[in-house]
Design an enzyme around this catalytic site. Structure first.
Site, PDB file in Angstrom:
ATOM      1  N   GLU A  79       0.945  -1.520  -0.198  1.00 20.73           N
ATOM      2  CA  GLU A  79       0.188   0.285  -0.088  1.00 20.73           C
ATOM      3  C   GLU A  79       0.697   0.972  -0.403  1.00 20.73           C
ATOM      4  O   GLU A  79       1.948   1.505   0.923  1.00 20.73           O
ATOM      5  CB  GLU A  79      -1.254   0.310   1.228  1.00 20.73           C
ATOM      6  N   ARG A 125     -18.504  -0.506   4.656  1.00 22.40           N
ATOM      7  CA  ARG A 125     -19.162  -1.417   4.092  1.00 22.40           C
ATOM      8  C   ARG A 125     -20.149  -2.439   4.389  1.00 22.40           C
ATOM      9  O   ARG A 125     -21.309  -2.607   4.704  1.00 22.40           O
ATOM     10  CB  ARG A 125     -18.116  -1.978   2.780  1.00 22.40           C
ATOM     11  N   CYS A 135      -8.700  -1.680   7.773  1.00 18.48           N
ATOM     12  CA  CYS A 135      -7.071  -1.998   7.165  1.00 18.48           C
ATOM     13  C   CYS A 135      -6.566  -0.267   7.034  1.00 18.48           C
ATOM     14  O   CYS A 135      -5.770   0.510   7.854  1.00 18.48           O
ATOM     15  CB  CYS A 135      -6.780  -3.018   6.389  1.00 18.48           C
ATOM     16  N   HIS A 181      -1.432  -4.978   2.258  1.00 16.73           N
ATOM     17  CA  HIS A 181      -2.756  -6.773   2.320  1.00 16.73           C
ATOM     18  C   HIS A 181      -1.836  -7.462   1.134  1.00 16.73           C
ATOM     19  O   HIS A 181      -1.486  -7.838   0.161  1.00 16.73           O
ATOM     20  CB  HIS A 181      -3.309  -6.003   1.367  1.00 16.73           C
TER      21      HIS A 181
HETATM   22  N1  PCA Z   1      -8.495  -6.835   6.130  1.00 13.42           N
HETATM   23  C1  PCA Z   1     -10.001  -5.625   6.031  1.00 13.42           C
HETATM   24  C2  PCA Z   1     -10.104  -5.489   7.606  1.00 13.42           C
HETATM   25  C3  PCA Z   1      -8.960  -6.067   8.531  1.00 13.42           C
HETATM   26  C4  PCA Z   1      -7.579  -7.226   7.371  1.00 13.42           C
HETATM   27  O1  PCA Z   1      -7.973  -8.117   7.176  1.00 13.42           O
HETATM   28  C5  PCA Z   1      -8.936  -4.386   5.061  1.00 13.42           C
HETATM   29  O2  PCA Z   1      -9.025  -4.621   4.079  1.00 13.42           O
HETATM   30  O3  PCA Z   1      -9.590  -3.200   6.113  1.00 13.42           O
END
Ligand code: PCA
Length: 216
Positions: free
Chosen positions: A81, A91, A144, A168
């Protein structure tokens, strides 16, 4: 010995596991480049408490590098990111039932923070290792991004933090079985990828200038 704080989240959205925590706990206590050791923390998938738990771990461990991991179901690769934005727009409810819509992460904070990880160097190192990776221009507007923004906000005032950011990761194969057609990556590949990413952080105090842009 310097410390690297690696975090992962609790399962959310009806899932039984979260690859981010499986990867983090699988790397607990590992040495990276001899003079850094990984410590881990599990964050709740909750807007209200996630940053409190993260702050406690930052104060306890005084890490020089902080990498927060999260699950991005449906993404096809390890996505590094680039930017955290100052907005929560959920959401689905978080694990505590909260559903914030258009609320800032930090009232009065800047619109966004850039990751201070060498994001292009990480992408490059992962690809060199044969692991699909890309730069992501948005961490979404759920927990996140909330944690990513809060981390960058706190890191500004913590001199011991040299680099901080967010990655991610895709579903685990077992999760993808429940969503036919969804991409996944094995736990072993993701663990090795995150170790590669951390090595790239230590090696690259300046980022590389490589293409990694996107039209979306
Ligand atoms: N993914 C979510 C929140 C926790 C996670 O592992 C996100 O992408 O916001």
């Amino acid at each position: 010995m310097k410390r690297i704080l690696l975090t992962g989240f609790d399962p959310f959205g009806g899932e039984l596991s979260n690859p981010s925590w499986e990867v983090a706990r699988g790397l607990d206590a590992r040495l990276v480049d001899d003079d850094h050791q990984i410590v881990v923390a599990q964050l709740p998938c909750e807007f209200a408490s996630s940053l409190q738990i993260l702050e406690a771990a930052l104060r306890q461990y005084q890490p020089s590098i902080v990498l927060c991991l999260g699950q991005a179901g449906g993404r096809v690769d390890i996505s590094v990111e680039r930017i955290a934005i100052n907005i929560n727009d959920a959401r689905i409810p978080d694990n505590a039932g909260a559903l914030p819509v258009d609320v800032p992460v930090v009232a009065g904070g800047p619109a966004a923070y850039f990751s201070s990880l060498p994001v292009k160097a990480i992408m490059h190192a992962l690809r060199q290792a044969g692991i699909p990776a890309s730069i992501s221009q948005t961490a979404g507007t759920y927990v996140c991004n909330h944690v990513f923004y809060g981390l960058m906000h706190m890191a500004q005032k913590m001199d011991h933090i040299r680099q901080a950011g967010f990655i991610h990761i895709p579903y685990l194969p077992a999760q993808a079985m429940a969503s036919p057609g969804a991409a996944s990556m094995s736990l072993e590949v993701m663990k090795s990828g995150i170790l590669t990413a951390l090595e790239a952080c230590i090696l690259n105090t300046q980022d590389l200038r490589l293409g990694g842009g996107a039209n979306h």
